[in-house]
Design an enzyme around this catalytic site. Structure first.
Site, PDB file in Angstrom:
ATOM      1  N   GLN A  46      -2.483   6.923   1.631  1.00 21.30           N
ATOM      2  CA  GLN A  46      -2.328   8.079   2.321  1.00 21.30           C
ATOM      3  C   GLN A  46      -0.921   8.054   3.289  1.00 21.30           C
ATOM      4  O   GLN A  46      -0.329   9.074   3.428  1.00 21.30           O
ATOM      5  CB  GLN A  46      -3.513   8.442   3.242  1.00 21.30           C
ATOM      6  CG  GLN A  46      -3.587   9.918   3.914  1.00 21.30           C
ATOM      7  CD  GLN A  46      -4.464  10.064   4.967  1.00 21.30           C
ATOM      8  OE1 GLN A  46      -5.077   9.038   5.629  1.00 21.30           O
ATOM      9  NE2 GLN A  46      -4.653  11.442   5.275  1.00 21.30           N
ATOM     10  N   TYR A  97     -15.207  -2.077   8.568  1.00 24.74           N
ATOM     11  CA  TYR A  97     -13.863  -1.806   8.725  1.00 24.74           C
ATOM     12  C   TYR A  97     -13.386  -2.088  10.098  1.00 24.74           C
ATOM     13  O   TYR A  97     -12.339  -2.537  10.163  1.00 24.74           O
ATOM     14  CB  TYR A  97     -13.833  -0.394   8.463  1.00 24.74           C
ATOM     15  CG  TYR A  97     -12.500   0.491   8.680  1.00 24.74           C
ATOM     16  CD1 TYR A  97     -12.266   1.399   9.823  1.00 24.74           C
ATOM     17  CD2 TYR A  97     -11.402   0.183   7.883  1.00 24.74           C
ATOM     18  CE1 TYR A  97     -11.036   2.125  10.012  1.00 24.74           C
ATOM     19  CE2 TYR A  97     -10.128   0.809   7.889  1.00 24.74           C
ATOM     20  CZ  TYR A  97     -10.062   1.751   9.018  1.00 24.74           C
ATOM     21  OH  TYR A  97      -8.700   2.263   9.233  1.00 24.74           O
ATOM     22  N   LYS A 143     -10.569  -4.451  11.691  1.00 20.82           N
ATOM     23  CA  LYS A 143      -9.543  -4.246  12.448  1.00 20.82           C
ATOM     24  C   LYS A 143      -9.588  -4.836  13.915  1.00 20.82           C
ATOM     25  O   LYS A 143      -8.323  -5.028  14.482  1.00 20.82           O
ATOM     26  CB  LYS A 143      -9.485  -2.341  12.875  1.00 20.82           C
ATOM     27  CG  LYS A 143      -9.323  -1.456  11.814  1.00 20.82           C
ATOM     28  CD  LYS A 143      -8.101  -1.772  11.061  1.00 20.82           C
ATOM     29  CE  LYS A 143      -7.561  -0.984   9.895  1.00 20.82           C
ATOM     30  NZ  LYS A 143      -6.298  -1.227   9.310  1.00 20.82           N
ATOM     31  N   GLY A 181       0.893  -1.091   0.014  1.00 21.33           N
ATOM     32  CA  GLY A 181      -0.097   0.070  -0.056  1.00 21.33           C
ATOM     33  C   GLY A 181       0.778   1.437   0.063  1.00 21.33           C
ATOM     34  O   GLY A 181       0.585   2.305   0.651  1.00 21.33           O
ATOM     35  N   LEU A 204       1.557   3.426  -2.198  1.00 25.71           N
ATOM     36  CA  LEU A 204       0.732   4.707  -2.737  1.00 25.71           C
ATOM     37  C   LEU A 204      -0.254   5.440  -1.963  1.00 25.71           C
ATOM     38  O   LEU A 204      -0.666   6.224  -2.338  1.00 25.71           O
ATOM     39  CB  LEU A 204       0.374   4.609  -4.303  1.00 25.71           C
ATOM     40  CG  LEU A 204       1.658   4.028  -5.152  1.00 25.71           C
ATOM     41  CD1 LEU A 204       1.240   3.704  -6.628  1.00 25.71           C
ATOM     42  CD2 LEU A 204       2.882   4.981  -5.304  1.00 25.71           C
TER      43      LEU A 204
HETATM   44  C1  VAH Z   1     -10.873   6.452   8.240  1.00 28.75           C
HETATM   45  N1  VAH Z   1      -8.864   7.762   8.006  1.00 28.75           N
HETATM   46  O1  VAH Z   1     -11.457   7.359   8.305  1.00 28.75           O
HETATM   47  C2  VAH Z   1      -9.438   6.360   8.375  1.00 28.75           C
HETATM   48  C3  VAH Z   1      -9.138   6.057   9.723  1.00 28.75           C
HETATM   49  C4  VAH Z   1      -9.776   6.600  12.271  1.00 28.75           C
HETATM   50  C5  VAH Z   1     -10.156   6.853  10.877  1.00 28.75           C
HETATM   51  O2  VAH Z   1      -9.117   4.906  10.186  1.00 28.75           O
HETATM   52  O3  VAH Z   1     -11.569   5.024   7.717  1.00 28.75           O
END
Ligand code: VAH
Length: 314
Positions: A12, A138, A142, A8, A10
């Site tokens: 952020q 997400y 995590k 990854g 490239l």
């Molecule tokens: C997002 N920038 O917004 C990421 C991050 C805490 C947020 O994990 O999904």
């Protein structure tokens, strides 16, 4: 840490992490991989789809890597739009990276996020060890990732390390697909049109950090003697917590007429509402000396200066 492969590269974080690591460890000692080909790379690079386990293994072995920094992932808003793609990429890529690290004896880093917490997590001064029942794909990725990295350390002895990043603000790579991205977009819009329409509502507090502090945290954690670590994966780290009104007030110290209004996006607002307002960083500070250099006003001053130069020369 001497020969580092990044996935990854490239993205952020990956784009600036690659630059920083090359400055410290030497350009030839950092292999930057991404699903997109690098343009004008300053060191060794390769195309890698992190769901391709064999290619990831072979690239790391041929490069003689001793460290793997796995940064490739879909962020929260994109993951809610495409949950199964997010599961396959975020979890499939992570398992491949952990297996490569196990097979080749690599030190390993991957970031978790405040997204690993959910609405039943204590919202203020969120502890290092607490209830984690996230309500986003997400967040599920995590939490599962944190547990998987702990497992690879306990079961196979892989030196896995990670932090729970807050929203990260940077002026190099425009973000995409995150919930906290409003805190980056607002600076670009402030320069370009002296106004911003926020998709996150006033009064919505989220932890944030400027990218230079995030990069330093990764390096400091990875360089810490393993004997100092009580925790390993997913240290809480943050520099500040603010809502859209507060970042606008900081911008107005430079652009007095800056206007902020709202068009709240229910999906990203729902994600933001499920996350803590501010997290506790005691474990990171005590175990590996975590610290930050930028508060909101210092970040605003640097962001506006860097973006003014960047956008004027674009
Ligand atoms: C997002 N920038 O917004 C990421 C991050 C805490 C947020 O994990 O999904």
């Amino acid at each position: 840490m001497k020969r580092i492969m990044i996935t990854g590269a490239l993205g952020q974080i990956g784009s600036e992490l690659t630059t920083k690591l090359r400055e410290i460890y030497g350009a030839d000692n950092v292999l930057a991989t991404d699903i997109r080909p690098a343009s004008g790379s300053t060191g060794p690079s390769a195309v890698l789809d992190v769901t391709d386990a064999q290619k990831m293994h072979d690239l790391a072995k041929d490069f003689g890597a001793d460290t793997l920094m796995h940064m490739a992932a879909l962020l929260s808003a994109t993951a809610e739009e495409k949950p199964l793609l997010a599961w396959n990429l975020n979890m499939g890529g992570l398992v491949n990276a952990l297996e490569t690290s196990r097979e080749l004896g690599l030190q390993f880093f991957t970031p978790s996020s405040i997204g690993a917490f959910g609405p039943s997590t204590p919202k203020n001064n969120t502890p290092q060890d607490t209830l984690q029942r996230p309500t986003t794909m997400y967040g599920v990725n995590k939490v599962a990732g944190e547990l998987l990295c702990d497992y690879y350390f306990e079961r196979f002895g892989v030196d896995t390390r990670g932090v729970r990043f807050p929203g990260l603000i940077s002026n190099v790579t425009p973000p995409g697909g995150g919930t906290t991205d409003y805190a980056v977009d607002i600076y670009y819009q402030a320069i370009e049109q002296n106004s911003y329409t926020s998709y996150i509502a006033a009064g919505t507090y989220m932890d944030m950090m400027y990218m230079p502090d995030a990069l330093q945290a990764i390096i400091d954690l990875m360089e810490t003697d393993a004997d100092q670590l009580i925790h390993r994966n997913a240290f809480n780290v943050t520099a500040m917590s603010f809502d859209p009104e507060q970042i606008a007030a900081s911008i107005r110290k430079h652009l007095p007429d800056f206007q902020l209004d709202y068009a709240v996006d229910p999906v990203r607002q729902g994600i933001a509402d499920s996350w803590p307002d501010n997290i506790d960083v005691t474990a990171a500070r005590d175990e590996w000396g975590f610290k930050t250099a930028y508060d909101l006003d210092a970040m605003t001053a640097d962001m506006l200066e860097k973006l003014k130069n960047k956008l004027q020369n674009a």
